[in-house]
Design a protein around this motif. Structure first.
Motif, PDB file in Angstrom:
ATOM      1  N   ARG A 198       2.347  16.811  -6.160  1.00 20.27           N
ATOM      2  CA  ARG A 198       2.250  16.540  -4.707  1.00 20.27           C
ATOM      3  C   ARG A 198       3.284  15.502  -4.264  1.00 20.27           C
ATOM      4  O   ARG A 198       2.982  14.568  -3.519  1.00 20.27           O
ATOM      5  CB  ARG A 198       0.829  16.064  -4.366  1.00 20.27           C
ATOM      6  CG  ARG A 198      -0.208  17.111  -4.724  1.00 20.27           C
ATOM      7  CD  ARG A 198      -1.588  16.565  -4.887  1.00 20.27           C
ATOM      8  NE  ARG A 198      -2.005  15.841  -3.709  1.00 20.27           N
ATOM      9  CZ  ARG A 198      -3.047  16.128  -2.929  1.00 20.27           C
ATOM     10  NH1 ARG A 198      -3.793  17.128  -3.193  1.00 20.27           N
ATOM     11  NH2 ARG A 198      -3.360  15.413  -1.913  1.00 20.27           N
ATOM     12  N   ARG A 199       4.523  15.718  -4.749  1.00 22.93           N
ATOM     13  CA  ARG A 199       5.573  14.760  -4.431  1.00 22.93           C
ATOM     14  C   ARG A 199       6.244  15.035  -3.083  1.00 22.93           C
ATOM     15  O   ARG A 199       6.976  14.207  -2.568  1.00 22.93           O
ATOM     16  CB  ARG A 199       6.646  14.770  -5.537  1.00 22.93           C
ATOM     17  CG  ARG A 199       6.198  14.107  -6.806  1.00 22.93           C
ATOM     18  CD  ARG A 199       6.086  12.604  -6.652  1.00 22.93           C
ATOM     19  NE  ARG A 199       7.369  11.930  -6.614  1.00 22.93           N
ATOM     20  CZ  ARG A 199       7.508  10.622  -6.404  1.00 22.93           C
ATOM     21  NH1 ARG A 199       6.443   9.860  -6.178  1.00 22.93           N
ATOM     22  NH2 ARG A 199       8.696  10.068  -6.391  1.00 22.93           N
ATOM     23  N   GLY A 200       6.057  16.243  -2.535  1.00 23.90           N
ATOM     24  CA  GLY A 200       6.593  16.505  -1.194  1.00 23.90           C
ATOM     25  C   GLY A 200       8.051  16.927  -1.179  1.00 23.90           C
ATOM     26  O   GLY A 200       8.686  16.896  -0.126  1.00 23.90           O
ATOM     27  N   GLY A 234       0.816  -1.214   0.000  1.00 20.90           N
ATOM     28  CA  GLY A 234       0.000   0.000   0.000  1.00 20.90           C
ATOM     29  C   GLY A 234       0.848   1.262   0.000  1.00 20.90           C
ATOM     30  O   GLY A 234       2.086   1.201  -0.021  1.00 20.90           O
ATOM     31  N   CYS A 235       0.170   2.406   0.023  1.00 21.18           N
ATOM     32  CA  CYS A 235       0.899   3.678  -0.008  1.00 21.18           C
ATOM     33  C   CYS A 235       0.054   4.774   0.626  1.00 21.18           C
ATOM     34  O   CYS A 235      -1.119   4.917   0.297  1.00 21.18           O
ATOM     35  CB  CYS A 235       1.222   4.047  -1.452  1.00 21.18           C
ATOM     36  SG  CYS A 235       2.136   5.597  -1.544  1.00 21.18           S
ATOM     37  N   ASN A 236       0.687   5.522   1.565  1.00 21.50           N
ATOM     38  CA  ASN A 236      -0.032   6.625   2.222  1.00 21.50           C
ATOM     39  C   ASN A 236       0.220   7.966   1.561  1.00 21.50           C
ATOM     40  O   ASN A 236      -0.247   8.991   2.060  1.00 21.50           O
ATOM     41  CB  ASN A 236       0.379   6.722   3.699  1.00 21.50           C
ATOM     42  CG  ASN A 236      -0.269   5.632   4.522  1.00 21.50           C
ATOM     43  OD1 ASN A 236      -1.035   4.820   3.999  1.00 21.50           O
ATOM     44  ND2 ASN A 236       0.030   5.605   5.796  1.00 21.50           N
ATOM     45  N   ASN A 237       0.996   7.991   0.484  1.00 20.75           N
ATOM     46  CA  ASN A 237       1.213   9.263  -0.216  1.00 20.75           C
ATOM     47  C   ASN A 237       0.021   9.502  -1.132  1.00 20.75           C
ATOM     48  O   ASN A 237      -0.821   8.631  -1.339  1.00 20.75           O
ATOM     49  CB  ASN A 237       2.510   9.220  -1.018  1.00 20.75           C
ATOM     50  CG  ASN A 237       3.697   9.201  -0.103  1.00 20.75           C
ATOM     51  OD1 ASN A 237       3.731   9.910   0.896  1.00 20.75           O
ATOM     52  ND2 ASN A 237       4.674   8.372  -0.419  1.00 20.75           N
ATOM     53  N   SER A 238      -0.010  10.713  -1.685  1.00 23.49           N
ATOM     54  CA  SER A 238      -1.130  10.977  -2.592  1.00 23.49           C
ATOM     55  C   SER A 238      -0.594  11.748  -3.794  1.00 23.49           C
ATOM     56  O   SER A 238      -1.042  12.857  -4.078  1.00 23.49           O
ATOM     57  CB  SER A 238      -2.221  11.762  -1.872  1.00 23.49           C
ATOM     58  OG  SER A 238      -1.629  12.846  -1.197  1.00 23.49           O
ATOM     59  N   CYS A 239       0.403  11.168  -4.458  1.00 26.16           N
ATOM     60  CA  CYS A 239       0.945  11.793  -5.670  1.00 26.16           C
ATOM     61  C   CYS A 239      -0.219  11.960  -6.644  1.00 26.16           C
ATOM     62  O   CYS A 239      -1.014  11.027  -6.848  1.00 26.16           O
ATOM     63  CB  CYS A 239       2.044  10.924  -6.264  1.00 26.16           C
ATOM     64  SG  CYS A 239       3.398  10.664  -5.093  1.00 26.16           S
ATOM     65  N   ALA A 240      -0.281  13.158  -7.244  1.00 25.57           N
ATOM     66  CA  ALA A 240      -1.484  13.547  -7.986  1.00 25.57           C
ATOM     67  C   ALA A 240      -1.794  12.613  -9.155  1.00 25.57           C
ATOM     68  O   ALA A 240      -2.948  12.432  -9.515  1.00 25.57           O
ATOM     69  CB  ALA A 240      -1.313  14.977  -8.490  1.00 25.57           C
ATOM     70  N   PHE A 241      -0.738  12.017  -9.738  1.00 32.87           N
ATOM     71  CA  PHE A 241      -0.932  11.233 -10.968  1.00 32.87           C
ATOM     72  C   PHE A 241      -1.207   9.760 -10.689  1.00 32.87           C
ATOM     73  O   PHE A 241      -1.544   9.012 -11.592  1.00 32.87           O
ATOM     74  CB  PHE A 241       0.341  11.317 -11.840  1.00 32.87           C
ATOM     75  CG  PHE A 241       1.610  11.011 -11.072  1.00 32.87           C
ATOM     76  CD1 PHE A 241       1.993   9.707 -10.843  1.00 32.87           C
ATOM     77  CD2 PHE A 241       2.409  12.034 -10.565  1.00 32.87           C
ATOM     78  CE1 PHE A 241       3.125   9.417 -10.113  1.00 32.87           C
ATOM     79  CE2 PHE A 241       3.551  11.757  -9.831  1.00 32.87           C
ATOM     80  CZ  PHE A 241       3.910  10.446  -9.607  1.00 32.87           C
ATOM     81  N   CYS A 242      -1.076   9.329  -9.426  1.00 32.51           N
ATOM     82  CA  CYS A 242      -0.890   7.887  -9.177  1.00 32.51           C
ATOM     83  C   CYS A 242      -2.130   7.199  -8.604  1.00 32.51           C
ATOM     84  O   CYS A 242      -2.738   7.664  -7.647  1.00 32.51           O
ATOM     85  CB  CYS A 242       0.282   7.704  -8.230  1.00 32.51           C
ATOM     86  SG  CYS A 242       0.661   5.967  -7.957  1.00 32.51           S
ATOM     87  N   VAL A 243      -2.444   6.055  -9.161  1.00 35.14           N
ATOM     88  CA  VAL A 243      -3.643   5.307  -8.786  1.00 35.14           C
ATOM     89  C   VAL A 243      -3.355   4.270  -7.681  1.00 35.14           C
ATOM     90  O   VAL A 243      -4.269   3.673  -7.133  1.00 35.14           O
ATOM     91  CB  VAL A 243      -4.224   4.652 -10.069  1.00 35.14           C
ATOM     92  CG1 VAL A 243      -3.466   3.386 -10.452  1.00 35.14           C
ATOM     93  CG2 VAL A 243      -5.706   4.384  -9.945  1.00 35.14           C
ATOM     94  N   VAL A 244      -2.066   4.097  -7.350  1.00 34.41           N
ATOM     95  CA  VAL A 244      -1.702   3.041  -6.388  1.00 34.41           C
ATOM     96  C   VAL A 244      -2.412   3.167  -5.036  1.00 34.41           C
ATOM     97  O   VAL A 244      -2.903   2.163  -4.498  1.00 34.41           O
ATOM     98  CB  VAL A 244      -0.158   2.964  -6.210  1.00 34.41           C
ATOM     99  CG1 VAL A 244       0.236   2.098  -5.023  1.00 34.41           C
ATOM    100  CG2 VAL A 244       0.475   2.415  -7.485  1.00 34.41           C
ATOM    101  N   PRO A 245      -2.523   4.389  -4.433  1.00 36.11           N
ATOM    102  CA  PRO A 245      -3.246   4.451  -3.152  1.00 36.11           C
ATOM    103  C   PRO A 245      -4.693   3.966  -3.285  1.00 36.11           C
ATOM    104  O   PRO A 245      -5.253   3.437  -2.329  1.00 36.11           O
ATOM    105  CB  PRO A 245      -3.189   5.937  -2.783  1.00 36.11           C
ATOM    106  CG  PRO A 245      -1.976   6.450  -3.502  1.00 36.11           C
ATOM    107  CD  PRO A 245      -1.929   5.683  -4.799  1.00 36.11           C
ATOM    108  N   VAL A 246      -5.302   4.145  -4.484  1.00 29.87           N
ATOM    109  CA  VAL A 246      -6.667   3.636  -4.690  1.00 29.87           C
ATOM    110  C   VAL A 246      -6.638   2.110  -4.835  1.00 29.87           C
ATOM    111  O   VAL A 246      -7.467   1.402  -4.256  1.00 29.87           O
ATOM    112  CB  VAL A 246      -7.295   4.252  -5.975  1.00 29.87           C
ATOM    113  CG1 VAL A 246      -8.710   3.725  -6.191  1.00 29.87           C
ATOM    114  CG2 VAL A 246      -7.262   5.765  -5.938  1.00 29.87           C
TER     115      VAL A 246
HETATM  116 FE1  SF4 Z   1       2.628   6.167  -3.661  1.00 30.22          FE
HETATM  117 FE2  SF4 Z   1       2.138   6.282  -6.288  1.00 30.22          FE
HETATM  118 FE3  SF4 Z   1       3.347   8.334  -5.084  1.00 30.22          FE
HETATM  119 FE4  SF4 Z   1       4.641   6.019  -5.426  1.00 30.22          FE
HETATM  120  S1  SF4 Z   1       3.968   7.371  -7.047  1.00 30.22           S
HETATM  121  S2  SF4 Z   1       4.591   7.288  -3.565  1.00 30.22           S
HETATM  122  S3  SF4 Z   1       2.970   4.540  -5.173  1.00 30.22           S
HETATM  123  S4  SF4 Z   1       1.266   7.629  -4.664  1.00 30.22           S
END
Ligand code: SF4
Ligand code: SAM
Length: 440
Positions: free
Chosen positions: A277-279, A158-170
């Motif tokens: 939103r990469r931080g 899983g992933c707790n980040n919320s990078c704007a482009f990324c579907v992984v947290p979903v």
């Molecule tokens: Fe998480 Fe996707 Fe950002 Fe990687 S790119 S840190 S998987 S939200």
């Protein structure tokens, strides 16, 4: 347990190393209930697609694949077809509308129910298992591994980040870590059974934290490398904002931890990084690179890059090129941006860079990376490097293929060596993707 009434299964695995590791876990769960692997797709009673949703073209590939399976399903009575992994988790029941012949769909947290799903599908039910389970790590399952030399060990999911482009947290839900001791014990077991290399996996591996003791990823890496001193230890993926000096010091100090850090930057423009939103900013990323190179001078650094993110200007694209020139990544995974439904960017930002421009920018990035990689690889000519031999080379059985600690592919004369051995190779030639050499 073996049950000849159960259909045999066959996996097609798409996407990242985590998906490959998940397929090995599902294999173990199925075999524990008596299912047997099929030799090939033709003889299988159940075909499972472990899917990837991270980019649009990856999802399209699953769609094309399913269209081909439709004919097979029509021809072979009783054949069960299931899609598991990230695509069903975000497309949900809509998949049954697009592919009415599907028997079941299952998200990444539901694999323990896979044997039951197959049995129920066999009895004629059509099922969707899409619940999240934010404690599921599949700890304690002994994967059915496909290799005998290198192994994947997922340490967090899983992933707790919320990078704007990324579907992984979903698709993969909230972060959770496997326990510290089970990871160390699994690596020790792999070492004892002859594996030579292990890759610790996580979407964001350096935010690993043992729930009980609070120990972090540097402590885990340290413990793993001490318990398996004859093994090469790799890890991926690290997030730039979480990579700490203490972690880099562990990598520097332990000879069996590969001096290779995959550190996705995505863009060289601070404005785009903020929109993503990469931080971290460009400067902060470059600061991390300086810190890493100060502590590990010969480190290999690789990255991920996205061309044509929302509102990216030509000048901002050139900042990505200039960052590449500054850092000189050994290699990169390079993509053009595609909107993923459910992400922050899909909801809030215009996908306004025309596709032709995205593709042209991506091509410039690829061309530059190829030139930098060629230069980096040529620097190896004349050096002697340690290579873990993985297999015969594709061209000839008289040659072996392996990788350096920095993850460069090397092809060399077989001599007296076999896959699984560490071989010192003198490098005699280089392209932008492969080194050639002779054992010394
Ligand atoms: Fe998480 Fe996707 Fe950002 Fe990687 S790119 S840190 S998987 S939200
Ligand atoms: N967790 C890792 C990280 O934070 O860098 C990466 C995970 S993601 C599965 C792998 C890579 O896919 C990302 O680093 C990014 O470059 C790329 N990617 C993700 N979403 C994308 C999208 N919508 N369009 C294009 N590339 C994308």
């Amino acid at each position: 347990m073996m049950n000849s009434n159960l259909p045999s299964y066959f996996f097609h695995t798409f996407g990242c190393q985590m998906n490959q590791a998940d397929t090995e876990i599902m294999g173990a769960l199925l075999q524990a209930e008596g299912f047997q692997p099929a030799a090939d797709e033709d003889s299988a009673g159940v075909i499972l697609l472990n899917s990837c949703a991270v980019r649009e073209n990856a999802v399209d590939r699953i769609g094309n694949f399913l269209q081909q399976l439709k004919g097979r399903k029509r021809r072979k009575k009783g054949l069960i077809v299931g899609v598991v992994g990230c695509v069903p988790q975000f497309e949900r029941e809509e998949m049954f509308t697009d592919f009415p012949f599907l028997d079941f769909i299952a998200g990444p947290d539901t694999y323990r129910s896979l044997p039951a799903m197959i049995i129920r599908a066999h009895q004629g039910s059509r099922l969707a298992y899409l619940d999240y389970d934010h404690r599921e790590t599949y700890s304690g399952i002994d994967p059915v591994r496909s290799g005998t030399i290198s192994a994947f060990v997922p340490v967090m999911r899983g992933c707790n980040n919320s990078c704007a482009f990324c579907v992984v947290p979903v698709t993969r839900g909230r972060e959770r870590s496997v326990g510290f001791d089970p990871v160390v014990d699994e690596v020790a077991k792999l070492c004892a059974s002859g594996y030579r290399e292990v890759t610790l996996l996580g979407q964001n591996v350096n935010s690993y934290r043992d729930a009980e003791s609070g120990r972090d990823f540097s402590a885990l890496l340290d413990a793993v490398s001490m318990r398996a001193p004859e093994m090469r230890i790799r890890f991926t993926t690290s997030h730039p904002k979480d990579i700490s000096e203490s972690l880099v010091r562990v990598i520097a100090e332990r000879p069996n931890i590969c001096s290779h850090i995959h550190l996705p930057v995505q863009s060289g423009s601070s404005r785009i990084l903020e929109l993503m939103r990469r931080g971290h900013t460009r400067q902060e990323y470059l600061g991390k690179i300086d810190m890493i190179r100060r502590l590990i001078p010969d480190v290999a650094i690789t990255t991920d890059l996205i061309a044509g993110f929302c509102t990216e200007t030509d000048e901002e694209h050139r900042m990505t090129l200039s960052l590449m020139n500054e850092v000189r990544f050994d290699t990169s995974f390079m993509f053009y941006y595609s909107v993923r439904p459910g992400t922050w960017a899909a909801r809030n930002l215009p996908d306004d860079v025309p596709e032709a421009v995205k593709k042209a920018r991506l091509q410039e990035i690829i061309d530059l990376q190829n030139a930098i990689s060629l230069e980096r690889y040529r620097q190896e000519v004349g050096r002697s490097v340690e290579v873990l031999a993985e297999a015969e080379s594709r061209r000839s059985s008289a040659e072996l293929m392996g990788r350096t600690g920095g993850n460069m592919a090397v092809v060399f004369g077989r001599d007296r060596f076999s896959p699984g051995q560490f071989v010192t190779v003198r490098i005699t030639g280089a392209s932008s993707a492969t080194l050639t050499g002779v054992p010394v």
